[in-house]
Design a protein around this motif. Structure first.
Motif, PDB file in Angstrom:
ATOM      1  N   TYR A 130      -5.783   0.656   7.771  1.00  0.00           N
ATOM      2  CA  TYR A 130      -5.262  -0.708   7.789  1.00  0.00           C
ATOM      3  C   TYR A 130      -4.652  -1.025   9.151  1.00  0.00           C
ATOM      4  N   LEU A 156      -6.567   9.940   0.514  1.00  0.00           N
ATOM      5  CA  LEU A 156      -7.152   8.602   0.540  1.00  0.00           C
ATOM      6  C   LEU A 156      -6.111   7.558   0.918  1.00  0.00           C
ATOM      7  N   ALA A 157      -4.927   7.668   0.333  1.00  0.00           N
ATOM      8  CA  ALA A 157      -3.873   6.711   0.647  1.00  0.00           C
ATOM      9  C   ALA A 157      -3.465   6.812   2.111  1.00  0.00           C
ATOM     10  N   TRP A 160       1.376   4.052  -2.979  1.00  0.00           N
ATOM     11  CA  TRP A 160       1.145   5.476  -2.647  1.00  0.00           C
ATOM     12  C   TRP A 160       2.315   6.329  -3.119  1.00  0.00           C
ATOM     13  N   LEU A 202       0.835  -1.216   0.000  1.00  0.00           N
ATOM     14  CA  LEU A 202       0.000   0.000   0.000  1.00  0.00           C
ATOM     15  C   LEU A 202       0.861   1.254   0.000  1.00  0.00           C
ATOM     16  N   TRP A 213      -5.340   7.802   4.685  1.00  0.00           N
ATOM     17  CA  TRP A 213      -6.351   7.231   5.563  1.00  0.00           C
ATOM     18  C   TRP A 213      -6.488   5.713   5.353  1.00  0.00           C
ATOM     19  N   LEU A 214      -6.183   5.213   4.161  1.00  0.00           N
ATOM     20  CA  LEU A 214      -6.166   3.764   3.955  1.00  0.00           C
ATOM     21  C   LEU A 214      -5.038   3.132   4.766  1.00  0.00           C
TER      22      LEU A 214
END
Length: 934
Positions: A824, A816-817, A787, A783, A819-820
């Motif tokens: 996670y 978005l990245a 990003w 992830l 908060w992802l």
């Protein structure tokens, strides 16, 4: 058809003979030259029938002549005296002196006229002039002085003697026209188009003072292009060259004065002004031009009132109420002293004080108003007046005037009586009234022994203009002669060549005249026949003799650049408050820097509100109409009057907050290492073995990296830091939480593997925990790498978040990245919490699930609280909030999982034995298996 009694028409050689019925006495004097342009003053021979004329021309000549005759006739019908008929015109007289060339002069030696009621049964009596003016007689002497000086000159018109014919107009239109025709005709009875002076041509006329009188004269003299130079007439109408082609003046017109007054008002900061004007052309036209100029310069007129001259009190009560009710301190009065006097009387009566009156040249140096009784009202008055030019040698000439050497001067007796306060005996007496206290004039009085307006050489404004006018005509004649063929030049003094000069020739050369007078000042006329606009600025101050006097405190020159044409010695000005503090006359006080003017709806532009500049804008001038935005890297100071550099804000090691957090991070990172060393040292003890050494070691190392990754958030946000810090935080915490999740899973598997027939026994080895850690951490790594490749974070200047500061921060590239990544971590922590919570009541003597439950609960509490706190802060406090969350959550994991173990190892060694641990679970084989699995 009326024939003149003394003068007959002039017939040039070759014309038909004179009619037999014209008496010989009609041929004793001569009309003006035929070269003169046609106009009102027409040759009477046009009506004799000897010349061919069209009916239209005949009618035009007839009407124009009768119009002028109507001005000259004092009865409605002609009278016959002796043989033939004559025009019943009044006989006029003035001051005369012969010379090779004559100059005319019209001066208002009196300023009032006594009218008599007409009876219509007898011939109207001549007008009687009243109130002799010494100042105006001084102006007359300026003309005489200039003429005598030129006659003595060897450079200017040598061998030429100038003469003059001067007439008293009494400021009356009728007398101005009478004097003009008397000057042209050269006899007692002024006749249209006839000149009874054979060898004394009139080369120009000086006068009159009043604009209305000058206009009437200019319409007559303009027909023949005979030059006329006025010394006081200021009406803008006289600048029209089509109507007045031969008119000139040595004083600027009122348009220049209005512009000068406007700039004087702006010079003192007076933007809220009252206007009082006379109900005549002088007041109305000047006032309107001044109003327009003030509005153009950004000032406003509080009131515009008219002084009604036809009313005895000049409408004083209404005007005084307007003045008192107005907030304007500065009031411009466009009037003459005669028109203003009754109004000032009423001001004294009603106590109008504290106002600053701005005077026009019509009354700015008036001796009538400069009396002690008016001082309370007019003290501090400031205004424009005629430029006070020096006239060298003029004082001696004034004091040399004596009746013995001026017997022909009809004005001298009345001047003598007025100057010395005496009366002449016999026929020289002017007033014809005396008593026992009367002082008789002897003729031995000395003018240098008296101090009167006549010999006041400190104020030679009008005489300077008269002197300049005479000089201008003389220089024009001089230039004209210089351009004539040598055989036609008139320096030999012959009158033949002089008579050949035409009036339009002199006018043409006056237009082009350009010379320096004795004091070195340049004299010339512009295209409108006017000299350059130049005024003195005077201030009315108290005099030592009592009363008030005008004191020159500056000047106005229209030729100077804008902003530099008004020069005032402010320290020399005395205001109505008797101080040097400039009075304020504004509708609204000036907006200071940092504010801008917002106009009130329905109010003049000068009445406004002072509104602070919006955030991020400044105004660095007084009365700014708009604010200016600061550059992106600057910000207004507290007063909002200048832009200063914005402070670049980021969390630094030098900052107390940044330094404290950095120190805390370093100290906190040592704790996991210390516990790791402790665990390594006591790795053979039961409590260390019971905690799965390899997972504990890995968890402690990951916690150390969690503490140390906080340091990447401190310091200048370079692009490299922005790329690494969130990824490092996410990966290290993912590793940490994965280790805890692996420990939790292993607890559950180990407990369930002890059950009979369970297939989970094969998962109790270390491979499962490593697999869980690797997979969970790998997902976070994928992830973060995605990003960094798709929308990588970068360093930026945030100039909008905090006023006055530039936030040097990392833009995460993709929210978005971010908060992802954070979500996670929350997912892993939530799974760990749920699993640990379900396993918290397993029957063992050392249940690790309880401690994992508390650690995950603390971890989730910190990061759930972090979200609103993070979103509500800006700049370095946002970074500090994230660092605090990292420290808090890492510390919670460290203390909840390892603190009690370190406590037992260091402080309760008796509990760190297998017997102790097994002793607490005797008879519970399942619990022993669980402990061994951990």
């Amino acid at each position: 058809m009326f024939w003149p009694r003394y003068c007959g028409p002039h017939f040039t050689p070759g014309t038909p003979s004179v009619r037999e019925n014209i008496p010989a006495e009609f041929t004793t004097c001569y009309p003006r030259s035929e070269e003169s342009p046609p106009g009102i003053l027409m040759e009477f021979s046009n009506f004799t029938g000897n010349r061919t004329t069209t009916p239209q021309r005949h009618l035009m000549l007839f009407l124009s002549q009768n119009i002028l005759l109507g001005l000259l006739m004092t009865s409605s019908a002609a009278q016959a005296e002796g043989p033939g008929c004559h025009l019943p015109t009044p006989e006029v007289s003035g001051l005369s002196k012969d010379g090779d060339i004559l100059l005319g002069g019209i001066f208002p030696l009196h300023d009032d006229v006594e009218y008599q009621e007409p009876t219509f049964t007898t011939r109207p009596a001549p007008l009687t002039c009243q109130r002799f003016q010494l100042q105006n007689y001084q102006s007359l002497q300026a003309m005489v002085f200039a003429i005598e000086e030129i006659s003595r000159s060897s450079d200017l018109l040598p061998n030429i003697t100038l003469g003059f014919r001067i007439y008293d107009s009494c400021r009356i239109l009728q007398r101005s026209l009478e004097g003009t025709l008397w000057t042209l005709a050269g006899q007692a009875e002024p006749l249209p188009n006839f000149s009874c002076q054979r060898t004394l041509p009139i080369m120009g006329i000086i006068g009159d003072a009043s604009s209305s009188c000058s206009i009437a004269m200019a319409r007559v003299l303009g027909l023949y292009r005979l030059p006329q130079i006025s010394f006081v007439s200021t009406s803008p109408l006289l600048s029209d060259r089509k109507q007045f082609p031969s008119f000139f003046r040595t004083i600027p017109n009122d348009d220049f004065q209005s512009r000068g007054l406007a700039r004087l008002l702006i010079h003192f900061g007076w933007t809220w002004v009252g206007l009082l004007v006379e109900d005549n052309d002088y007041g109305q036209q000047g006032g309107q031009i001044l109003k327009q100029e003030l509005e153009r310069l950004g000032a406003c007129v509080s009131f515009f009132e008219t002084i009604i001259l036809s009313k005895a009190n000049r409408n004083a009560f209404h005007i005084i109420q307007v003045i008192k009710n107005s907030t304007a301190t500065a009031i411009v009065i466009f009037a003459t002293d005669a028109g203003l006097l009754p109004l000032v009387d009423e001001m004294v009566r009603y106590g109008v004080n504290g106002k600053v009156f701005i005077a026009t040249e019509g009354w700015s140096i008036s001796s009538t108003l400069a009396m002690d009784m008016y001082s309370d009202v007019l003290i501090g008055t400031i205004g424009l007046t005629i430029y006070n030019g020096p006239v060298p040698g003029f004082e001696a000439h004034l004091n040399s005037v004596h009746h013995s050497r001026s017997a022909e001067n009809g004005f001298l007796p009345v001047f003598w009586e007025e100057a010395f306060g005496c009366k002449w005996r016999g026929p020289n007496n002017i007033t014809s009234t005396w008593d026992n206290t009367t002082e008789w004039c002897t003729g031995d009085e000395k003018l240098e022994n008296v101090h009167i307006d006549y010999n006041n050489i400190y104020d030679t404004r009008i005489p300077y203009n008269v002197y300049t006018a005479v000089q201008a005509i003389a220089w024009a004649l001089h230039d004209l002669n210089s351009h004539r063929p040598e055989e036609e030049q008139f320096f030999n003094g012959t009158s033949v060549d002089i008579q050949e000069i035409k009036p339009w020739q002199i006018t043409q050369y006056i237009k082009k005249v350009h010379f320096k007078n004795k004091v070195g000042e340049e004299v010339f006329f512009n295209q409108n026949g006017e000299v350059p606009a130049q005024y003195d600025i005077v201030n009315w101050q108290r005099s030592t003799e009592g009363g008030i006097r005008p004191v020159t405190v500056g000047g106005y020159d229209d030729r100077a650049p804008e902003g530099k044409n008004v020069i005032v010695n402010v320290t020399a000005v005395l205001w109505p408050s008797q101080t040097n503090q400039i009075p304020v006359s504004v509708c609204t006080q000036s907006c200071q820097p940092g504010f801008w003017k917002a106009v009130k709806e329905g109010e003049p532009a000068c009445c406004f509100l002072c509104v602070p500049c919006p955030q991020g804008e400044i105004s660095n001038e007084t009365d700014s109409v708009a604010c200016l935005k600061c550059p992106w890297d600057q910000w207004p100071n507290l007063k909002q009057d200048q832009c200063i550099m914005k402070v670049k804000e980021y969390l630094t090691y030098e900052d107390a907050l940044g330094g404290g957090l950095a120190g805390l991070c370093l100290c906190a990172s040592l704790l996991p290492l210390a516990i790791l060393k402790l665990f390594v040292y006591y790795k053979t003890t039961p409590i260390v073995k019971a905690n799965n050494c390899s997972l504990s070691y890995l968890l402690l190392l990951s916690l150390t990296t969690c503490f140390l990754c906080s340091l990447i958030f401190i310091g200048y946000p370079t692009p490299e830091k922005c790329l690494l810090r969130q990824a490092a935080f996410g990966i290290t915490f993912a590793l940490c939480v994965s280790c805890i999740l692996a420990k939790t899973i292993m607890v559950v598997i180990a407990f369930n593997a002890t059950k009979p027939g369970s297939h989970l026994r094969r998962w109790t080895g270390p491979h499962l925990s490593y697999t869980v850690i690797f997979v969970c951490t790998l997902l976070q790594v994928l992830l973060c790498v995605s990003w960094l490749f798709i929308t990588p974070p970068f360093s930026q200047y945030n100039i909008y978040a905090l006023p006055g500061k530039i936030l040097v921060e990392c833009n995460e590239g993709s929210s978005l990245a971010f908060w992802l990544m954070l979500g996670y971590l929350g997912l892993l922590a939530t799974i760990s919490f749920i699993v640990a919570f379900l396993a918290r009541k397993l029957p063992d003597s050392f249940n690790e699930a309880k401690f994992i439950t508390f650690s995950m609960l603390s971890f989730l509490s910190v990061w759930i609280s972090f979200i609103p706190a993070y979103l509500s802060t800006k700049g370095k406090y946002m970074v500090a909030m994230e660092i605090f969350a990292i420290l808090a959550s890492s510390s919670a994991l460290l203390f909840c999982i390892f603190f009690h173990k370190a406590y037992i190892i260091l402080l309760r060694p008796e509990m760190n034995t297998k017997e102790y641990l097994l002793g607490r679970v005797v008879g519970q084989r399942k619990g022993t298996v669980v402990v061994s699995a951990l």
